[in-house]
Design an enzyme around this catalytic site. Structure first.
Site, PDB file in Angstrom:
ATOM      1  N   CYS A  37      15.024   5.594  22.571  1.00 54.77           N
ATOM      2  CA  CYS A  37      13.874   5.206  21.756  1.00 54.77           C
ATOM      3  C   CYS A  37      14.114   3.811  21.160  1.00 54.77           C
ATOM      4  O   CYS A  37      14.296   2.861  21.908  1.00 54.77           O
ATOM      5  CB  CYS A  37      13.569   6.266  20.688  1.00 54.77           C
ATOM      6  SG  CYS A  37      11.905   6.071  19.965  1.00 54.77           S
ATOM      7  N   HIS A  73      12.515  10.570  24.406  1.00 57.19           N
ATOM      8  CA  HIS A  73      13.615  11.321  23.800  1.00 57.19           C
ATOM      9  C   HIS A  73      14.082  12.419  24.759  1.00 57.19           C
ATOM     10  O   HIS A  73      13.481  13.496  24.796  1.00 57.19           O
ATOM     11  CB  HIS A  73      13.152  11.969  22.493  1.00 57.19           C
ATOM     12  CG  HIS A  73      12.945  11.009  21.383  1.00 57.19           C
ATOM     13  ND1 HIS A  73      13.954  10.623  20.527  1.00 57.19           N
ATOM     14  CD2 HIS A  73      11.832  10.341  20.981  1.00 57.19           C
ATOM     15  CE1 HIS A  73      13.483   9.762  19.641  1.00 57.19           C
ATOM     16  NE2 HIS A  73      12.199   9.574  19.892  1.00 57.19           N
ATOM     17  N   GLU A  88      16.576  14.303  24.382  1.00 57.21           N
ATOM     18  CA  GLU A  88      17.058  15.437  23.584  1.00 57.21           C
ATOM     19  C   GLU A  88      15.913  16.326  23.120  1.00 57.21           C
ATOM     20  O   GLU A  88      16.152  17.432  22.618  1.00 57.21           O
ATOM     21  CB  GLU A  88      17.869  14.922  22.390  1.00 57.21           C
ATOM     22  CG  GLU A  88      17.071  14.399  21.219  1.00 57.21           C
ATOM     23  CD  GLU A  88      16.562  12.977  21.382  1.00 57.21           C
ATOM     24  OE1 GLU A  88      16.086  12.405  20.380  1.00 57.21           O
ATOM     25  OE2 GLU A  88      16.632  12.427  22.506  1.00 57.21           O
TER      26      GLU A  88
END
Length: 216
Positions: A87, A197, A199
């Protein structure tokens, strides 16, 4: 989907900006040994360094410099040691960011400018597909219609790094579209990065992190 990865040591660099706990859990889920720290030596000696980032470009740069993260990233890359940005952690790898008319110098690992997204709806928040280049290692094993989670109002709209040496592999650049095309990910030697992202991107993100860890 069963995910496996060699048990490599990954440091999530803690400089005050980023979803570090989410990144820690996601990396541990795919088999990495994870440590959250801003300790210079530990960050330098890890198999991989993950640089997260949320918020404003200028604030992230201040936080990174205060934690000596600019030194860590530069020295790791000078030695061919893997670094991955996520990001705003990707955005600060470029030469500059412009927010609200204010220009801030980035790490300048890549030429280019981070600027506002031009779209009917901003921020770009939610799931989106990407267009990965042929031979991508980051997106290996991913379906073409896999979706990744984005949250951002700024992006890089043009890839400016020219590779003229035939003995050096050209960077692999992945694109996405929200109102206009923007750089969604980059693979460039030991330096990889994603605007989205991983994750927070479910199985697709877990596979992507597994692919990165396998290169460490």
């Amino acid at each position: 989907m069963e995910l496996t990865a060699a048990r490599k040591k990954v440091v999530v660099f803690d400089y005050g900006f980023g979803n570090i706990r989410s990144a820690e859990r996601a990396l541990a889920h795919v088999g990495a040994e994870v440590e959250i720290t801003r300790d210079y030596d530990r960050a330098m000696n890890a198999d991989g360094l993950l640089v997260p980032g949320v918020g404003a470009f200028a604030a992230c740069m201040r936080g990174l410099k205060n934690a000596r993260g600019d030194w860590v990233v530069g020295r790791r890359l000078a030695g061919g040691r893997p670094v991955m940005g996520i990001c705003v952690g990707m955005q600060i790898l470029f030469a500059r960011g412009i927010e609200h008319g204010v220009e801030t110098e980035g790490l300048d690992e890549w030429p280019g400018t981070v600027g506002p997204l031009k779209a009917d709806v901003v921020p770009h928040m939610g799931w989106n597909t990407v267009e990965a280049p042929e031979g991508s290692r980051l997106f290996a094993g991913q379906d073409a219609d896999a979706r990744y989670y984005f949250v951002h109002s700024y992006a890089v709209h043009a890839w400016e790094l020219e590779t003229t040496n035939p003995h050096i592999a050209a960077p692999r650049v992945t694109w996405a579209r929200h109102g206009e095309p923007f750089v969604a990910a980059v693979e460039n030697g030991p330096l990889w990065a994603t605007q989205f992202h991983p994750e927070k991107s479910g199985d697709a993100g877990a596979q992507l992190l597994t692919n990165w860890i396998k290169t460490l």
